[in-house]
Design a protein around this motif. Structure first.
Motif, PDB file in Angstrom:
ATOM      1  N   VAL A  22      11.718  -8.055  -2.661  1.00  0.00           N
ATOM      2  CA  VAL A  22      11.615  -8.271  -4.106  1.00  0.00           C
ATOM      3  C   VAL A  22      10.160  -8.511  -4.502  1.00  0.00           C
ATOM      4  CG1 VAL A  22      12.199  -9.867  -5.986  1.00  0.00           C
ATOM      5  CG2 VAL A  22      13.969  -9.112  -4.396  1.00  0.00           C
ATOM      6  N   ALA A  23       9.435  -9.281  -3.689  1.00  0.00           N
ATOM      7  CA  ALA A  23       8.018  -9.532  -3.968  1.00  0.00           C
ATOM      8  C   ALA A  23       7.234  -8.231  -3.952  1.00  0.00           C
ATOM      9  CB  ALA A  23       7.451 -10.503  -2.927  1.00  0.00           C
ATOM     10  N   GLN A  24       7.528  -7.360  -3.007  1.00  0.00           N
ATOM     11  CA  GLN A  24       6.861  -6.058  -2.931  1.00  0.00           C
ATOM     12  C   GLN A  24       7.158  -5.228  -4.175  1.00  0.00           C
ATOM     13  OE1 GLN A  24       8.059  -3.695   0.470  1.00  0.00           O
ATOM     14  NE2 GLN A  24       7.689  -1.809  -0.667  1.00  0.00           N
ATOM     15  N   ALA A  25       8.434  -5.192  -4.594  1.00  0.00           N
ATOM     16  CA  ALA A  25       8.812  -4.424  -5.787  1.00  0.00           C
ATOM     17  C   ALA A  25       8.163  -5.001  -7.040  1.00  0.00           C
ATOM     18  CB  ALA A  25      10.335  -4.411  -5.939  1.00  0.00           C
TER      19      ALA A  25
ATOM     20  N   MET B 286       1.497  -3.441 -10.873  1.00  0.00           N
ATOM     21  CA  MET B 286       0.431  -2.455 -10.710  1.00  0.00           C
ATOM     22  C   MET B 286       0.697  -1.162 -11.471  1.00  0.00           C
ATOM     23  SD  MET B 286      -0.771  -2.651  -6.707  1.00  0.00           S
ATOM     24  CE  MET B 286       0.757  -1.894  -6.142  1.00  0.00           C
ATOM     25  N   TYR B 287       1.920  -0.980 -11.953  1.00  0.00           N
ATOM     26  CA  TYR B 287       2.334   0.317 -12.484  1.00  0.00           C
ATOM     27  C   TYR B 287       1.464   0.781 -13.653  1.00  0.00           C
ATOM     28  CZ  TYR B 287       5.290   4.072 -14.202  1.00  0.00           C
ATOM     29  OH  TYR B 287       5.750   5.300 -14.601  1.00  0.00           O
ATOM     30  N   ALA B 288       1.202  -0.093 -14.607  1.00  0.00           N
ATOM     31  CA  ALA B 288       0.405   0.305 -15.780  1.00  0.00           C
ATOM     32  C   ALA B 288      -0.985   0.778 -15.359  1.00  0.00           C
ATOM     33  CB  ALA B 288       0.306  -0.860 -16.771  1.00  0.00           C
TER      34      ALA B 288
ATOM     35  N   ILE C 244      19.884 -10.741  -4.345  1.00  0.00           N
ATOM     36  CA  ILE C 244      18.462 -10.467  -4.068  1.00  0.00           C
ATOM     37  C   ILE C 244      18.190  -8.964  -4.029  1.00  0.00           C
ATOM     38  CG2 ILE C 244      16.664 -10.623  -2.292  1.00  0.00           C
ATOM     39  CD1 ILE C 244      17.813 -13.412  -1.599  1.00  0.00           C
ATOM     40  N   TYR C 245      19.032  -8.216  -3.326  1.00  0.00           N
ATOM     41  CA  TYR C 245      18.779  -6.785  -3.198  1.00  0.00           C
ATOM     42  C   TYR C 245      19.138  -6.013  -4.474  1.00  0.00           C
ATOM     43  CZ  TYR C 245      17.429  -7.083   1.685  1.00  0.00           C
ATOM     44  OH  TYR C 245      16.742  -7.367   2.850  1.00  0.00           O
ATOM     45  N   LEU C 246      20.061  -6.532  -5.289  1.00  0.00           N
ATOM     46  CA  LEU C 246      20.306  -5.931  -6.599  1.00  0.00           C
ATOM     47  C   LEU C 246      19.082  -6.122  -7.499  1.00  0.00           C
ATOM     48  CD1 LEU C 246      24.019  -6.885  -7.392  1.00  0.00           C
ATOM     49  CD2 LEU C 246      23.104  -4.590  -7.012  1.00  0.00           C
ATOM     50  N   TRP C 247      18.439  -7.269  -7.391  1.00  0.00           N
ATOM     51  CA  TRP C 247      17.216  -7.518  -8.146  1.00  0.00           C
ATOM     52  C   TRP C 247      16.118  -6.545  -7.726  1.00  0.00           C
ATOM     53  CZ3 TRP C 247      13.981 -12.705  -7.932  1.00  0.00           C
ATOM     54  CH2 TRP C 247      13.043 -12.695  -8.960  1.00  0.00           C
ATOM     55  N   GLN C 248      16.006  -6.355  -6.419  1.00  0.00           N
ATOM     56  CA  GLN C 248      15.010  -5.405  -5.910  1.00  0.00           C
ATOM     57  C   GLN C 248      15.298  -3.993  -6.407  1.00  0.00           C
ATOM     58  OE1 GLN C 248      15.773  -3.087  -3.107  1.00  0.00           O
ATOM     59  NE2 GLN C 248      13.720  -2.219  -3.044  1.00  0.00           N
ATOM     60  N   ALA C 249      16.571  -3.588  -6.414  1.00  0.00           N
ATOM     61  CA  ALA C 249      16.934  -2.255  -6.902  1.00  0.00           C
ATOM     62  C   ALA C 249      16.602  -2.113  -8.389  1.00  0.00           C
ATOM     63  CB  ALA C 249      18.421  -1.997  -6.675  1.00  0.00           C
ATOM     64  N   TYR C 250      16.835  -3.159  -9.155  1.00  0.00           N
ATOM     65  CA  TYR C 250      16.520  -3.136 -10.595  1.00  0.00           C
ATOM     66  C   TYR C 250      15.018  -2.944 -10.822  1.00  0.00           C
ATOM     67  CZ  TYR C 250      15.468  -5.003 -15.229  1.00  0.00           C
ATOM     68  OH  TYR C 250      14.963  -5.179 -16.484  1.00  0.00           O
ATOM     69  N   LEU C 251      14.198  -3.699 -10.092  1.00  0.00           N
ATOM     70  CA  LEU C 251      12.743  -3.578 -10.232  1.00  0.00           C
ATOM     71  C   LEU C 251      12.259  -2.188  -9.819  1.00  0.00           C
ATOM     72  CD1 LEU C 251      11.586  -7.063  -8.831  1.00  0.00           C
ATOM     73  CD2 LEU C 251      11.477  -6.291 -11.215  1.00  0.00           C
ATOM     74  N   THR C 252      12.871  -1.641  -8.778  1.00  0.00           N
ATOM     75  CA  THR C 252      12.472  -0.325  -8.291  1.00  0.00           C
ATOM     76  C   THR C 252      12.805   0.769  -9.300  1.00  0.00           C
ATOM     77  OG1 THR C 252      12.841  -1.063  -6.016  1.00  0.00           O
ATOM     78  CG2 THR C 252      12.719   1.310  -6.377  1.00  0.00           C
TER      79      THR C 252
ATOM     80  N   SER D 279       0.830  -1.202   0.000  1.00  0.00           N
ATOM     81  CA  SER D 279       0.000   0.000   0.000  1.00  0.00           C
ATOM     82  C   SER D 279       0.867   1.256   0.000  1.00  0.00           C
ATOM     83  CB  SER D 279      -0.925  -0.006   1.217  1.00  0.00           C
ATOM     84  OG  SER D 279      -1.670   1.184   1.303  1.00  0.00           O
ATOM     85  N   GLN D 280       1.950   1.232   0.769  1.00  0.00           N
ATOM     86  CA  GLN D 280       2.867   2.368   0.798  1.00  0.00           C
ATOM     87  C   GLN D 280       3.526   2.584  -0.558  1.00  0.00           C
ATOM     88  OE1 GLN D 280       3.826   4.616   3.578  1.00  0.00           O
ATOM     89  NE2 GLN D 280       4.268   5.538   1.615  1.00  0.00           N
ATOM     90  N   SER D 281       3.949   1.494  -1.198  1.00  0.00           N
ATOM     91  CA  SER D 281       4.563   1.584  -2.519  1.00  0.00           C
ATOM     92  C   SER D 281       3.574   2.125  -3.549  1.00  0.00           C
ATOM     93  CB  SER D 281       5.072   0.214  -2.968  1.00  0.00           C
ATOM     94  OG  SER D 281       6.092  -0.245  -2.129  1.00  0.00           O
ATOM     95  N   LYS D 282       2.326   1.720  -3.418  1.00  0.00           N
ATOM     96  CA  LYS D 282       1.279   2.198  -4.334  1.00  0.00           C
ATOM     97  C   LYS D 282       1.107   3.707  -4.204  1.00  0.00           C
ATOM     98  CE  LYS D 282      -3.671   1.619  -5.310  1.00  0.00           C
ATOM     99  NZ  LYS D 282      -4.915   0.889  -4.921  1.00  0.00           N
TER     100      LYS D 282
END
Length: 317
Positions: free
Chosen positions: A236-239, A245-247, A182-190, A76-79
């Motif tokens: 990563v799941a959150q990102a 949801m972005y589109a 794992i955290y590099l993947w999260q940074a990429y998605l973000t 919800s915060q990310s949204k």
């Protein structure tokens, strides 16, 4: 509802301050009030699981439970943050006009007026200055994650515990490598949907954080490395959920968000008499003149007239 949320935020923040100002070690308030109950739950899970890998499985299970509980709040915060960023993108041309007005201002008053217009763009178009960040959400998370971290760091029996052959009391290179990936993947998605201009400002920090977290696990215990691995999976799941949801969020902003006040509206002369923004600022931020601060002579220049004055002027008998 907003008032209730505001009071709740104040209370939680004050409680956090109370916790963290009482020390962060095993003798601190946060350890006594938060970490000890978590540590008891950790040991109960380990006893229920049993075996040589019990502590490791307990760390995974407890971390996963905490992350699952907080995942809806995090999403919800990310949204909200994403919606705020999309609104900012749509409003960017207006901010560029205001920035140009600040640079071309000839007087301090004009510069102040243009700066006030920049703040007004947020307010008049209902955009949060904090980028959609909820202080209540952050205040709730901090003691939970810190308490879990300390509980795992000082868990009973950790010095002799192992997980799948890895000693949990000493650093494990494999755990640090997994944390980095794992955290590099999260940074990429973000960073996928961050505007190019903003990437220049925040991109370096986003890529530096995984390196810092991996470096920390490299010099700490394997138990903390395991904690960051599990936590990283949920990050990563959150990102990824935010990415999916972005589109839809972008379409929602395009349809629902309208610019109520433009930069031209806020920079043009204000008032019915064609008053300029500079004059408006001068009036609203009126300075006290030095002569206003001088002591005034309250003595009347002329003698008082009347009954008493007549008595004073009467000749002596």
């Amino acid at each position: 509802m907003k008032l209730l949320k505001r009071y709740a935020t104040i209370l939680v923040v004050l409680f956090d301050i109370y916790l963290f100002t009482g020390g962060y070690g095993v003798h601190g308030r946060i350890y006594a009030l938060v970490s000890k109950p978590i540590a008891k739950i950790l040991l109960q899970i380990a006893d229920a699981v049993g075996g040589v890998n019990a502590i490791g499985w307990a760390i995974i299970i407890l971390t996963a439970i905490v992350r699952l509980i907080l995942l809806p709040i995090m999403v919800s915060q990310s949204k909200k943050t994403t919606i705020s960023q999309l609104k900012m993108q749509k409003l960017r041309p207006e901010f560029e006009k205001v920035q140009a007005a600040v640079k071309t201002a000839k007087t301090p008053a004009e510069q102040q007026a243009a700066s006030m217009a920049s703040m007004a763009l947020y307010r008049e178009n209902n955009i949060s200055l904090t980028g959609g960040v909820s202080w209540l959400t952050m205040a709730i998370q901090m003691p939970i994650f810190s308490g879990l971290y300390l509980a795992i760091m000082h868990a009973k029996g950790l010095k002799s515990a192992s997980f799948l052959g890895f000693d949990l009391s000493s650093p494990q290179i494999l755990f640090s490598v997994l944390v980095l990936v794992i955290y590099l993947w999260q940074a990429y998605l973000t960073q996928l949907h961050v505007p190019a201009a903003q990437k220049k400002q925040t991109g370096a920090l986003m890529w530096f954080m995984p390196i810092m977290i991996a470096g920390f696990t490299f010099v700490s215990s394997g138990a903390l490395g395991l904690y960051f691995i599990v936590g990283g999976v949920f990050v990563v799941a959150q990102a990824f959920i935010t990415h999916l949801m972005y589109a839809g969020l972008k379409k929602q902003v395009e349809e629902d968000f309208t610019i109520l006040k433009t930069a031209d509206d806020l920079l043009k002369p204000t008032g019915d008499n064609g008053q300029s923004a500079e004059n408006f600022v001068n009036q609203t931020t009126r300075r006290v003149r030095p002569e206003d601060l001088r002591p005034r002579d309250v003595t009347d220049e002329k003698p008082r007239e009347g009954r008493n004055a007549g008595k004073q002027n009467r000749p002596n008998d």
